[in-house]
Design a protein around this motif. Sequence first.
Motif, mmCIF file in Angstrom:
data_model
loop_
_atom_site.group_PDB
_atom_site.id
_atom_site.type_symbol
_atom_site.label_atom_id
_atom_site.label_comp_id
_atom_site.label_asym_id
_atom_site.label_seq_id
_atom_site.Cartn_x
_atom_site.Cartn_y
_atom_site.Cartn_z
ATOM 1 N N GLY A 1 -60.418 37.034 25.850
ATOM 2 C CA GLY A 1 -60.648 35.591 25.863
ATOM 3 C C GLY A 1 -60.893 35.036 24.471
ATOM 4 N N GLY A 2 -61.044 35.915 23.475
ATOM 5 C CA GLY A 2 -61.273 35.476 22.093
ATOM 6 C C GLY A 2 -62.444 36.206 21.480
ATOM 7 N N MET A 3 -62.218 36.828 20.309
ATOM 8 C CA MET A 3 -63.223 37.681 19.653
ATOM 9 C C MET A 3 -63.937 36.975 18.492
ATOM 10 S SD MET A 3 -63.276 40.504 21.324
ATOM 11 C CE MET A 3 -64.161 41.579 20.196
ATOM 12 N N GLY A 4 -63.558 35.728 18.245
ATOM 13 C CA GLY A 4 -64.181 34.992 17.159
ATOM 14 C C GLY A 4 -63.251 33.883 16.702
ATOM 15 N N ALA A 5 -63.760 33.009 15.827
ATOM 16 C CA ALA A 5 -62.944 31.876 15.374
ATOM 17 C C ALA A 5 -63.426 31.377 14.025
ATOM 18 C CB ALA A 5 -63.008 30.746 16.402
ATOM 19 N N ILE A 6 -62.503 30.670 13.353
ATOM 20 C CA ILE A 6 -62.736 30.127 12.013
ATOM 21 C C ILE A 6 -62.284 28.668 12.007
ATOM 22 C CG2 ILE A 6 -61.795 30.221 9.656
ATOM 23 C CD1 ILE A 6 -61.757 33.324 10.024
ATOM 24 N N SER A 7 -63.086 27.790 11.401
ATOM 25 C CA SER A 7 -62.717 26.377 11.270
ATOM 26 C C SER A 7 -63.208 25.860 9.914
ATOM 27 C CB SER A 7 -63.351 25.563 12.398
ATOM 28 O OG SER A 7 -63.103 24.181 12.226
ATOM 29 N N ASN B 1 -69.610 27.452 2.399
ATOM 30 C CA ASN B 1 -68.712 26.618 1.590
ATOM 31 C C ASN B 1 -67.265 27.081 1.709
ATOM 32 O OD1 ASN B 1 -70.685 24.829 0.582
ATOM 33 N ND2 ASN B 1 -71.414 26.443 -0.783
ATOM 34 N N SER B 2 -67.076 28.338 2.152
ATOM 35 C CA SER B 2 -65.742 28.850 2.468
ATOM 36 C C SER B 2 -65.877 29.654 3.754
ATOM 37 C CB SER B 2 -65.243 29.769 1.350
ATOM 38 O OG SER B 2 -66.025 30.955 1.330
ATOM 39 N N PHE B 3 -64.743 29.957 4.398
ATOM 40 C CA PHE B 3 -64.852 30.733 5.636
ATOM 41 C C PHE B 3 -65.372 32.139 5.352
ATOM 42 C CE2 PHE B 3 -60.471 32.008 4.557
ATOM 43 C CZ PHE B 3 -60.458 33.345 4.907
ATOM 44 N N ARG B 4 -65.087 32.659 4.148
ATOM 45 C CA ARG B 4 -65.577 34.003 3.812
ATOM 46 C C ARG B 4 -67.103 34.021 3.694
ATOM 47 N NH1 ARG B 4 -60.513 34.112 1.438
ATOM 48 N NH2 ARG B 4 -59.266 35.818 2.256
ATOM 49 N N GLU B 5 -67.641 32.960 3.084
ATOM 50 C CA GLU B 5 -69.100 32.849 2.955
ATOM 51 C C GLU B 5 -69.746 32.724 4.342
ATOM 52 O OE1 GLU B 5 -71.767 29.341 1.318
ATOM 53 O OE2 GLU B 5 -70.576 30.152 -0.333
ATOM 54 N N ALA B 6 -69.134 31.906 5.197
ATOM 55 C CA ALA B 6 -69.656 31.726 6.559
ATOM 56 C C ALA B 6 -69.578 33.037 7.344
ATOM 57 C CB ALA B 6 -68.869 30.626 7.271
ATOM 58 N N LEU B 7 -68.458 33.751 7.182
ATOM 59 C CA LEU B 7 -68.298 35.036 7.884
ATOM 60 C C LEU B 7 -69.353 36.047 7.445
ATOM 61 C CD1 LEU B 7 -64.457 35.753 8.053
ATOM 62 C CD2 LEU B 7 -66.035 35.680 9.991
ATOM 63 N N ALA B 8 -69.642 36.074 6.143
ATOM 64 C CA ALA B 8 -70.644 37.019 5.629
ATOM 65 C C ALA B 8 -71.985 36.794 6.332
ATOM 66 C CB ALA B 8 -70.788 36.868 4.121
#
Length: 423
Positions: free
Chosen positions: A232-238, A392-399
């Motif tokens: 059903g979905g393992m995660g998301a980025i916006s 501030n970036s998706f990488r920062e949010a993911l961390a």
Amino acid sequence: MNILVLGAGGREHALAHKISQSPKTNKLLVAPGNAGTSEIATNVPVGVNDFGAIKDLVLAEEIQLVVVGPEDPLVNGVHDFFLNDPALQNITVIGPQKAAAALEGSKEFAKEFMMRHQIPTAAYQSFTAGTLQEGFAFLETLKPPYVLKADGLAAGKGVLILQDLEEAKKELSAMLVDSKFGSASATVVIEEFLDGIELSCFVLTDGTNYKILPTAKDYKRIGEGDTGLNTGGMGAISPVPFADKAFMQMIEDRIVKPTVDGLKKDNLPYVGFIFIGLIRVDGQPKVIEYNVRMGDPETEVVIPRVKSDLVEVLQAMGNGTLDSIDLEIDPRAATTVMAVSGGYPEAYEKGKEISGIEKIGDSLVFHAGTKEQDGKVLTNGGRVITVTSFGNSFREALATSYKNIEKLHFDGMYYRKDLGFDL
């Protein structure tokens, strides 16, 4: 206002979380809800398709606004149920009427709609058990991979993408003749494979006006590198990094506007969310599918980025005054990582105790498949809990999401560690 959210997943928790922050919210109920929604609202043990019980609840609690989370009750006509009952017809329902909900309820209906309104999508044909041989012949005209889609609702699992022609024929027969997906695959849509990168576009509409919400990209496969079974979905980025201003303008001009205009032309009343599953092929957007509600887990990154009062926005949708709303969006990126039960999306066990939620401070925790029992939070589904963070970036949010998901624990817990790998 007294508000009812229908549903029990992460999408509903994220919607309830945003609704609970509005000064316009007086009483907030979620039916049936989960362990997370119980902290910000009153959970009521009523099923999303039990329209009679929903009516009793709405009247007893003097509900003025109903937000429908999942697709099932919409496809089954919950909005029409309200409109056809004199006691309920003045209550605002967010979600399309049954005729328009066929955009998700039937792949064939959606394809015909797109063809009628010149909305770019993959070439296709549909088949039934009676036209199985024609289906085989059509497969022979295509290049691999072969895309087979069950026409009806199959809980996100009715799409097969196959490399081998003989296997595609075998699966087509299994879907049409052996009812592999039950009545959902009584009709099967076969379409050309589109090679590109996917994203989701979310639209709010009052039936005439529309607002475009932030884009998102979700990760459907269970395995890293997008391998293994669909979930059903393992995660998301916006937002989606490649969806720049020019690309978004193309989406609006070629897809969003013709979709909203097409609904009006076809007399398909639509007050609610339109989820447009897109793919970028050679720089051009094409539609893979429509959903008639918000996606999950995309809601958990899109809705937290909405800075406007969500209740005000929902009221405007119900009143037909969406054009008067100035939608304010958080410019930061948001990411969410989903923790799932061991064995999911195949067989898995429920009832495992979840610990560590209270240790998470700088992320939002949304419950997807949980329940509360004897003061403990237990797993109650395949997709269990999701951690949403800003950056501030998706990488920062993911961390931040990854740092915090490590604080959670339950037996067999699994999550993907490679989200954003393709961006």
